[in-house]
Design a protein around this motif. Structure first.
Motif, PDB file in Angstrom:
ATOM      1  N   GLY A   9      -5.511  -0.081   5.515  1.00 55.19           N
ATOM      2  CA  GLY A   9      -6.806  -0.509   6.029  1.00 55.19           C
ATOM      3  C   GLY A   9      -8.012   0.085   5.351  1.00 55.19           C
ATOM      4  N   GLY A  10      -7.802   1.011   4.415  1.00 47.91           N
ATOM      5  CA  GLY A  10      -8.944   1.566   3.706  1.00 47.91           C
ATOM      6  C   GLY A  10      -9.535   0.555   2.740  1.00 47.91           C
ATOM      7  N   GLY A  11     -10.669   0.913   2.164  1.00 48.77           N
ATOM      8  CA  GLY A  11     -11.292   0.028   1.190  1.00 48.77           C
ATOM      9  C   GLY A  11     -12.750   0.358   0.993  1.00 48.77           C
ATOM     10  N   LEU A  12     -13.452  -0.573   0.368  1.00 49.55           N
ATOM     11  CA  LEU A  12     -14.869  -0.427   0.072  1.00 49.55           C
ATOM     12  C   LEU A  12     -15.673  -1.235   1.079  1.00 49.55           C
ATOM     13  CD1 LEU A  12     -17.142   0.522  -1.847  1.00 49.55           C
ATOM     14  CD2 LEU A  12     -16.736  -1.589  -3.153  1.00 49.55           C
TER      15      LEU A  12
ATOM     16  N   SER B 230     -17.955  -1.846   9.053  1.00 49.71           N
ATOM     17  CA  SER B 230     -16.838  -1.353   9.865  1.00 49.71           C
ATOM     18  C   SER B 230     -15.529  -1.461   9.093  1.00 49.71           C
ATOM     19  CB  SER B 230     -16.725  -2.169  11.161  1.00 49.71           C
ATOM     20  OG  SER B 230     -17.897  -2.057  11.942  1.00 49.71           O
ATOM     21  N   LEU B 231     -14.608  -0.599   9.470  1.00 48.99           N
ATOM     22  CA  LEU B 231     -13.245  -0.651   8.959  1.00 48.99           C
ATOM     23  C   LEU B 231     -12.296  -0.236  10.071  1.00 48.99           C
ATOM     24  CD1 LEU B 231     -13.225   0.991   5.392  1.00 48.99           C
ATOM     25  CD2 LEU B 231     -12.685  -1.384   5.950  1.00 48.99           C
ATOM     26  N   ARG B 232     -11.086  -0.744  10.002  1.00 47.19           N
ATOM     27  CA  ARG B 232     -10.050  -0.341  10.941  1.00 47.19           C
ATOM     28  C   ARG B 232      -8.852   0.157  10.143  1.00 47.19           C
ATOM     29  NH1 ARG B 232      -5.890  -3.598  14.712  1.00 47.19           N
ATOM     30  NH2 ARG B 232      -5.871  -2.225  16.553  1.00 47.19           N
ATOM     31  N   LEU B 233      -8.526   1.416  10.355  1.00 45.69           N
ATOM     32  CA  LEU B 233      -7.375   2.017   9.709  1.00 45.69           C
ATOM     33  C   LEU B 233      -6.175   1.964  10.649  1.00 45.69           C
ATOM     34  CD1 LEU B 233      -8.996   5.228   8.160  1.00 45.69           C
ATOM     35  CD2 LEU B 233      -8.915   2.905   7.235  1.00 45.69           C
ATOM     36  N   SER B 234      -5.017   1.795  10.034  1.00 46.21           N
ATOM     37  CA  SER B 234      -3.768   1.811  10.795  1.00 46.21           C
ATOM     38  C   SER B 234      -2.814   2.801  10.160  1.00 46.21           C
ATOM     39  CB  SER B 234      -3.122   0.421  10.801  1.00 46.21           C
ATOM     40  OG  SER B 234      -3.963  -0.539  11.383  1.00 46.21           O
ATOM     41  N   CYS B 235      -1.952   3.354  10.975  1.00 46.51           N
ATOM     42  CA  CYS B 235      -0.936   4.279  10.484  1.00 46.51           C
ATOM     43  C   CYS B 235       0.342   4.032  11.271  1.00 46.51           C
ATOM     44  CB  CYS B 235      -1.386   5.715  10.636  1.00 46.51           C
ATOM     45  SG  CYS B 235      -0.098   6.939  10.299  1.00 46.51           S
TER      46      CYS B 235
ATOM     47  N   MET C  90     -13.661   2.291  12.868  1.00 45.30           N
ATOM     48  CA  MET C  90     -14.863   2.986  12.425  1.00 45.30           C
ATOM     49  C   MET C  90     -16.011   1.994  12.291  1.00 45.30           C
ATOM     50  SD  MET C  90     -13.385   5.664   9.620  1.00 45.30           S
ATOM     51  CE  MET C  90     -12.873   4.401   8.466  1.00 45.30           C
ATOM     52  N   ASN C  91     -17.111   2.287  12.937  1.00 47.42           N
ATOM     53  CA  ASN C  91     -18.287   1.426  12.915  1.00 47.42           C
ATOM     54  C   ASN C  91     -19.497   2.192  12.378  1.00 47.42           C
ATOM     55  OD1 ASN C  91     -16.782  -0.651  14.252  1.00 47.42           O
ATOM     56  ND2 ASN C  91     -17.196   0.349  16.201  1.00 47.42           N
TER      57      ASN C  91
ATOM     58  N   GLN D  12      -8.039   5.554   0.987  1.00 45.16           N
ATOM     59  CA  GLN D  12      -9.416   5.812   0.570  1.00 45.16           C
ATOM     60  C   GLN D  12     -10.387   4.900   1.300  1.00 45.16           C
ATOM     61  OE1 GLN D  12     -10.574   8.229  -1.478  1.00 45.16           O
ATOM     62  NE2 GLN D  12     -12.680   7.554  -1.094  1.00 45.16           N
ATOM     63  N   VAL D  13     -11.436   5.494   1.813  1.00 46.58           N
ATOM     64  CA  VAL D  13     -12.560   4.754   2.393  1.00 46.58           C
ATOM     65  C   VAL D  13     -13.788   5.085   1.565  1.00 46.58           C
ATOM     66  CG1 VAL D  13     -14.081   4.514   4.380  1.00 46.58           C
ATOM     67  CG2 VAL D  13     -11.601   4.697   4.715  1.00 46.58           C
ATOM     68  N   SER D  14     -14.407   4.065   1.011  1.00 48.60           N
ATOM     69  CA  SER D  14     -15.603   4.248   0.198  1.00 48.60           C
ATOM     70  C   SER D  14     -16.728   3.428   0.799  1.00 48.60           C
ATOM     71  CB  SER D  14     -15.353   3.825  -1.246  1.00 48.60           C
ATOM     72  OG  SER D  14     -14.343   4.614  -1.841  1.00 48.60           O
TER      73      SER D  14
END
Length: 116
Positions: free
Chosen positions: A8-11, A17-22, A82-83, A111-113
């Motif tokens: 779910g990471g990225g630019l 917003s982004l949503r990470l999953s694990c 994440m918002n 990675q979150v950029s």
């Protein structure tokens, strides 16, 4: 052993917003707490948020109000929504889990950029 795989990471642009999953696999019965940490270049790894098996949460002060951690116990998966992302949120985000015996496990990181 427990294996943790993040996605779910990225630019993303600032304010986005982004949503990470694990997803956890292996000896998942050992898992009690799960969570997220992050590490920016040349900085120490720091807490983002954690969540217990029962759903109790803990957030870093800098992230409160902008992130939400949740988990699906049936899927052994933890999420981080994440918002209002800021430039300073740029980092590698690591999934973390801890067994009831205190053994810790880490994912490889995603990675979150955040760009302006």
């Amino acid at each position: 052993q427990v294996q943790l795989v993040e996605s779910g990471g990225g630019l993303v642009q600032a304010g986005g917003s982004l949503r990470l999953s694990c997803a956890a696999s292996g000896s998942t019965f050992r898992i009690n707490d799960m969570g997220w940490y992050r590490q920016a270049p040349e900085k120490r790894r720091e807490l983002v948020a954690t969540i217990t098996r029962g759903g109790s949460t803990n957030y870093a002060e800098s992230m409160k109000g902008r992130v939400t951690i949740s988990r699906d116990n049936a899927k052994y998966t933890v999420y981080l929504q994440m918002n209002s992302l800021k430039l300073e949120d740029t980092a590698a985000y690591y999934c973390w889990s801890r067994s009831s015996f205190g053994q810790e496990y880490w994912g490889q990181g995603t990675q979150v950029s955040v760009s302006s």
